[in-house]
Scaffold this motif. Structure first.
Motif, PDB file in Angstrom:
ATOM      1  N   SER A  95       0.764  -1.018   0.002  1.00 31.24           N
ATOM      2  CA  SER A  95       0.079   0.095  -0.061  1.00 31.24           C
ATOM      3  C   SER A  95       0.812   1.162  -0.208  1.00 31.24           C
ATOM      4  CB  SER A  95      -1.053   0.122   1.261  1.00 31.24           C
ATOM      5  OG  SER A  95      -1.818  -0.909   1.227  1.00 31.24           O
ATOM      6  N   LEU A  96       2.023   1.361   0.864  1.00 30.34           N
ATOM      7  CA  LEU A  96       2.944   2.543   0.775  1.00 30.34           C
ATOM      8  C   LEU A  96       3.358   2.754  -0.498  1.00 30.34           C
ATOM      9  CD1 LEU A  96       4.084   4.505   2.652  1.00 30.34           C
ATOM     10  CD2 LEU A  96       6.074   2.707   3.167  1.00 30.34           C
ATOM     11  N   SER A  97       3.904   1.607  -0.946  1.00 33.51           N
ATOM     12  CA  SER A  97       4.739   1.743  -2.272  1.00 33.51           C
ATOM     13  C   SER A  97       3.838   2.349  -3.334  1.00 33.51           C
ATOM     14  CB  SER A  97       5.519   0.459  -2.830  1.00 33.51           C
ATOM     15  OG  SER A  97       4.503  -0.515  -3.149  1.00 33.51           O
ATOM     16  N   MET A  98       2.331   1.904  -3.388  1.00 27.34           N
ATOM     17  CA  MET A  98       1.475   2.118  -4.605  1.00 27.34           C
ATOM     18  C   MET A  98       1.129   3.586  -4.409  1.00 27.34           C
ATOM     19  SD  MET A  98       1.069  -0.385  -6.420  1.00 27.34           S
ATOM     20  CE  MET A  98      -0.390   0.669  -7.083  1.00 27.34           C
ATOM     21  N   ALA A 155      14.347   2.249  -5.647  1.00 23.81           N
ATOM     22  CA  ALA A 155      14.490   3.510  -4.947  1.00 23.81           C
ATOM     23  C   ALA A 155      15.725   4.193  -5.267  1.00 23.81           C
ATOM     24  CB  ALA A 155      14.293   3.365  -3.195  1.00 23.81           C
ATOM     25  N   GLY A 156      16.685   3.443  -5.294  1.00 26.21           N
ATOM     26  CA  GLY A 156      17.892   4.249  -5.990  1.00 26.21           C
ATOM     27  C   GLY A 156      17.841   4.715  -7.244  1.00 26.21           C
ATOM     28  N   LEU A 157      17.172   4.092  -8.082  1.00 22.52           N
ATOM     29  CA  LEU A 157      16.971   4.504  -9.561  1.00 22.52           C
ATOM     30  C   LEU A 157      16.150   5.910  -9.832  1.00 22.52           C
ATOM     31  CD1 LEU A 157      16.580   1.385 -11.433  1.00 22.52           C
ATOM     32  CD2 LEU A 157      18.429   2.908 -11.841  1.00 22.52           C
ATOM     33  N   LEU A 158      15.147   5.743  -8.795  1.00 22.90           N
ATOM     34  CA  LEU A 158      14.146   6.986  -8.915  1.00 22.90           C
ATOM     35  C   LEU A 158      14.864   8.333  -8.500  1.00 22.90           C
ATOM     36  CD1 LEU A 158      10.741   5.765  -7.889  1.00 22.90           C
ATOM     37  CD2 LEU A 158      11.557   6.366  -9.948  1.00 22.90           C
ATOM     38  N   ALA A 159      15.827   7.966  -7.307  1.00 23.95           N
ATOM     39  CA  ALA A 159      16.391   9.084  -6.658  1.00 23.95           C
ATOM     40  C   ALA A 159      17.474   9.901  -7.788  1.00 23.95           C
ATOM     41  CB  ALA A 159      17.299   8.727  -5.533  1.00 23.95           C
ATOM     42  N   ALA A 197      16.042   6.397 -20.550  1.00 24.01           N
ATOM     43  CA  ALA A 197      16.820   5.406 -19.896  1.00 24.01           C
ATOM     44  C   ALA A 197      16.857   4.937 -18.521  1.00 24.01           C
ATOM     45  CB  ALA A 197      18.341   5.790 -20.169  1.00 24.01           C
ATOM     46  N   ILE A 198      16.635   6.002 -17.718  1.00 29.47           N
ATOM     47  CA  ILE A 198      16.079   5.602 -16.272  1.00 29.47           C
ATOM     48  C   ILE A 198      14.929   4.781 -16.053  1.00 29.47           C
ATOM     49  CG2 ILE A 198      15.555   6.487 -14.066  1.00 29.47           C
ATOM     50  CD1 ILE A 198      17.225   9.069 -14.641  1.00 29.47           C
ATOM     51  N   VAL A 199      13.889   5.261 -16.911  1.00 26.48           N
ATOM     52  CA  VAL A 199      12.657   4.331 -16.852  1.00 26.48           C
ATOM     53  C   VAL A 199      12.899   2.932 -17.388  1.00 26.48           C
ATOM     54  CG1 VAL A 199      10.485   4.112 -17.967  1.00 26.48           C
ATOM     55  CG2 VAL A 199      11.067   6.380 -17.037  1.00 26.48           C
ATOM     56  N   VAL A 200      13.684   2.693 -18.454  1.00 30.58           N
ATOM     57  CA  VAL A 200      13.919   1.355 -19.144  1.00 30.58           C
ATOM     58  C   VAL A 200      14.681   0.506 -18.019  1.00 30.58           C
ATOM     59  CG1 VAL A 200      15.635   0.169 -20.440  1.00 30.58           C
ATOM     60  CG2 VAL A 200      14.302   2.011 -21.488  1.00 30.58           C
ATOM     61  N   PHE A 201      15.847   1.156 -17.056  1.00 27.04           N
ATOM     62  CA  PHE A 201      16.319   0.255 -15.913  1.00 27.04           C
ATOM     63  C   PHE A 201      15.432   0.033 -14.896  1.00 27.04           C
ATOM     64  CE2 PHE A 201      20.454   2.007 -17.888  1.00 27.04           C
ATOM     65  CZ  PHE A 201      21.030   0.919 -18.023  1.00 27.04           C
ATOM     66  N   PHE A 202      14.646   1.066 -14.752  1.00 30.96           N
ATOM     67  CA  PHE A 202      13.489   0.952 -13.545  1.00 30.96           C
ATOM     68  C   PHE A 202      12.367  -0.254 -13.899  1.00 30.96           C
ATOM     69  CE2 PHE A 202       9.355   1.688 -11.548  1.00 30.96           C
ATOM     70  CZ  PHE A 202       9.710   2.040 -10.388  1.00 30.96           C
ATOM     71  N   GLY A 203      12.169  -0.398 -15.327  1.00 28.89           N
ATOM     72  CA  GLY A 203      11.407  -1.365 -15.761  1.00 28.89           C
ATOM     73  C   GLY A 203      11.702  -2.791 -15.852  1.00 28.89           C
ATOM     74  N   THR A 204      13.217  -2.830 -15.942  1.00 27.98           N
ATOM     75  CA  THR A 204      13.937  -4.176 -15.690  1.00 27.98           C
ATOM     76  C   THR A 204      13.749  -4.818 -14.454  1.00 27.98           C
ATOM     77  OG1 THR A 204      15.438  -3.526 -17.732  1.00 27.98           O
ATOM     78  CG2 THR A 204      16.020  -5.119 -16.335  1.00 27.98           C
ATOM     79  N   LEU A 214      11.396  16.785  -7.537  1.00 24.57           N
ATOM     80  CA  LEU A 214      11.396  16.319  -6.098  1.00 24.57           C
ATOM     81  C   LEU A 214      10.152  15.343  -5.498  1.00 24.57           C
ATOM     82  CD1 LEU A 214      12.602  19.656  -4.624  1.00 24.57           C
ATOM     83  CD2 LEU A 214      13.941  17.491  -5.065  1.00 24.57           C
ATOM     84  N   ALA A 215       9.011  15.688  -6.295  1.00 24.28           N
ATOM     85  CA  ALA A 215       7.772  14.710  -6.082  1.00 24.28           C
ATOM     86  C   ALA A 215       8.236  13.329  -6.304  1.00 24.28           C
ATOM     87  CB  ALA A 215       6.699  15.180  -7.032  1.00 24.28           C
ATOM     88  N   ILE A 216       9.243  12.987  -7.284  1.00 26.55           N
ATOM     89  CA  ILE A 216       9.293  11.775  -7.291  1.00 26.55           C
ATOM     90  C   ILE A 216      10.173  11.119  -6.305  1.00 26.55           C
ATOM     91  CG2 ILE A 216      10.784   9.967  -8.886  1.00 26.55           C
ATOM     92  CD1 ILE A 216       9.864  12.107 -11.401  1.00 26.55           C
ATOM     93  N   MET A 217      10.907  11.865  -5.363  1.00 27.07           N
ATOM     94  CA  MET A 217      11.723  11.474  -4.286  1.00 27.07           C
ATOM     95  C   MET A 217      10.735  10.670  -3.116  1.00 27.07           C
ATOM     96  SD  MET A 217      14.910  11.618  -4.339  1.00 27.07           S
ATOM     97  CE  MET A 217      14.924  11.303  -2.645  1.00 27.07           C
ATOM     98  N   VAL A 218       9.309  11.110  -3.230  1.00 30.01           N
ATOM     99  CA  VAL A 218       8.357  10.575  -2.423  1.00 30.01           C
ATOM    100  C   VAL A 218       8.278   8.908  -2.887  1.00 30.01           C
ATOM    101  CG1 VAL A 218       5.932  10.387  -1.530  1.00 30.01           C
ATOM    102  CG2 VAL A 218       7.012  12.497  -1.939  1.00 30.01           C
ATOM    103  N   ASP A 219       8.116   8.548  -3.884  1.00 31.42           N
ATOM    104  CA  ASP A 219       8.250   7.127  -4.542  1.00 31.42           C
ATOM    105  C   ASP A 219       9.477   6.328  -4.281  1.00 31.42           C
ATOM    106  OD1 ASP A 219       7.219   5.030  -5.594  1.00 31.42           O
ATOM    107  OD2 ASP A 219       7.496   5.692  -7.447  1.00 31.42           O
ATOM    108  N   ALA A 220      10.595   7.304  -4.222  1.00 35.08           N
ATOM    109  CA  ALA A 220      11.810   6.398  -4.098  1.00 35.08           C
ATOM    110  C   ALA A 220      11.833   6.204  -2.451  1.00 35.08           C
ATOM    111  CB  ALA A 220      13.034   7.584  -4.098  1.00 35.08           C
ATOM    112  N   ALA A 221      11.639   7.095  -1.553  1.00 35.59           N
ATOM    113  CA  ALA A 221      11.238   6.843   0.026  1.00 35.59           C
ATOM    114  C   ALA A 221      10.240   5.814   0.207  1.00 35.59           C
ATOM    115  CB  ALA A 221      10.807   8.007   0.692  1.00 35.59           C
TER     116      ALA A 221
END
Length: 420
Positions: free
Chosen positions: A29-32, A96-100, A118-125, A180-187
């Motif tokens: 739930s948190l990560s979603m 978490a590291g990739l999104l940061a 490129a980041i999104v591709v690695f994230f999807g992998t 910076l909003a994306i950092m919330v997802d990383a956390a």
């Protein structure tokens, strides 16, 4: 005296007795919530900051799912070979590291569409392995008879996240900016990984002795596309994801650029979809038992194009926003009912040794449909316009629903359970 009122709470709500599931549910739930914040923030970042074109938006949408097309089936084999909890934990921490990297690169003024893709591709992998393990891990936490209720609870959390996440994301983007909003997802991924790491669950600890990648891949494909119920469901789902991807690719551009609404209003429309998904997931288990798994899933496949047909009817002004909210609400209801019923059915009819490959096969090829459908949606929007693109997708969704309706899947039942 009402006997029911004296029943122990855990007897009335058996999932409360599954402590491992409760922790897993909390982590998920948190990560979603963070995921839906990023889903909005990434698109706003691409449209408003990086000035992406419709075709670039299609490529960005496809990049998230491209690894599923390239490596998804192999991920299913690996998940079936090893314990699933360590896979989940590692994937959460890596994501978490990739999104940061996104806010860091924005701060250094080196962020571009190429780097973002490129980041999104690695994230999807990383995510494709997580997803195969996630969908295969649940049967280790709850017995077969609780799979549909457990999936319904996960879907409800996803729906609540879909409701809150875009609204929160819209305000965060407005206040601190999209990076910076994306950092919330990383956390959220970081905390989720730490929660799952403390779970205590019995899993197979040794890989199977007869390891042959080609044979294992073939066995997984044969199970899905040779099964008289899973095969039509899988094929219809591929079509559903293909045409839905066309709509989702152009939707943000339509709302922000063509209709002139802001990020917070965009988040409100997505939140309406979350409300619909909460409502759908709340009744999914009861509806499946009352009307049957097959008929309910088929009904949801017809509801999706009905909702999406409202999008091209919307115009800027007072009437536009209610139509967009209604479209997302109906889409949310269809997902809220469909997802837990489908996942519970797939998990119940598939033996444990094939769960990873079954889930990876269906999920990977569904995502492969997004990889193809998203760029096509962007190209069609640039060529014909967004409204015509959505109408084409609606027709495709209707054809996909008709195909599933006329198949043997309409007789699917929830009381068929595979041996564990």
């Amino acid at each position: 005296m009402n006997v029911a009122t004296n029943e122990p709470v855990r007897a009335r709500y058996p999932l409360l007795s599954a402590a491992g599931f409760l922790w897993f549910w909390s982590a998920d739930s948190l990560s979603m919530v963070g995921t839906y914040i990023t889903a909005l923030a990434l698109q706003v970042l691409a449209v408003e900051t990086l000035r992406a074109s419709p075709i670039e938006l299609g490529v960005l949408a496809a990049a998230r799912w491209l690894p599923y097309l390239l490596f998804g089936l192999i991920a299913g084999v690996l998940v079936d070979r090893y314990r699933r909890r360590p896979v989940l934990v590692t994937a959460d921490l890596v994501r978490a590291g990739l999104l940061a990297v996104i806010p860091l690169s924005a701060t250094m003024d080196v962020l571009s569409m190429s780097l973002l893709i490129a980041i999104v591709v690695f994230f999807g992998t990383v995510s494709l392995t997580y997803d195969a393990a996630h969908q295969s891990f649940l049967p280790s936490l709850v017995p077969p008879e609780l799979l549909t209720p457990a999936n319904a609870r996960l879907e409800q959390s996803s729906a609540v996240a879909q409701t809150c996440g875009p609204v929160i994301g819209g305000w965060l983007v407005r206040i601190v900016g999209a990076p910076l909003a994306i950092m919330v997802d990383a956390a959220s991924y970081l905390i989720s990984g730490l929660i799952v790491a403390r779970l205590r669950v019995t899993e197979r600890s040794d890989p199977p002795p007869d390891r042959n990648l080609r044979l294992e891949l073939r066995e997984g494909l044969a199970w899905v596309y040779g099964h008289r119920m899973l095969a039509p469901l899988a094929i219809a789902s591929h079509g559903w994801f293909f045409f839905s991807a066309m709509v989702s690719t152009v939707y943000v551009l339509f709302v922000i650029d063509e209709l002139g609404f802001g990020a917070s209003t965009l988040g409100l429309t997505f939140a309406s979809g979350g409300v619909g998904a909460v409502a759908g997931a709340s009744v999914a288990d009861h509806a499946g038992r009352r009307f049957g798994i097959g008929p309910m899933i088929i009904g949801c496949r017809w509801l999706t194009p009905v909702g999406y047909a409202l999008i091209p009817l919307a115009h800027n002004g007072v009437a536009g926003l209610p139509l967009l909210c209604a479209a997302q609400f109906l889409f949310g209801v269809s997902i809220g009912v469909d997802s837990p019923l489908e996942m519970g059915y797939r998990q119940s009819v598939t033996p444990d040794r094939l769960l990873g490959r079954m889930n990876a096969t269906m999920r990977s090829l569904n995502r492969a449909a997004i990889v193809v459908g998203a760029p096509i949606g962007g190209v069609l929007a640039a060529w014909l316009g967004i409204r015509w693109t959505v109408w084409i997708a609606v027709v495709g969704l209707l054809i996909s629903a008709l195909a599933l309706t006329t198949s043997g899947f309409r007789h699917a039942r929830s009381d068929v359970v595979a041996p564990r």
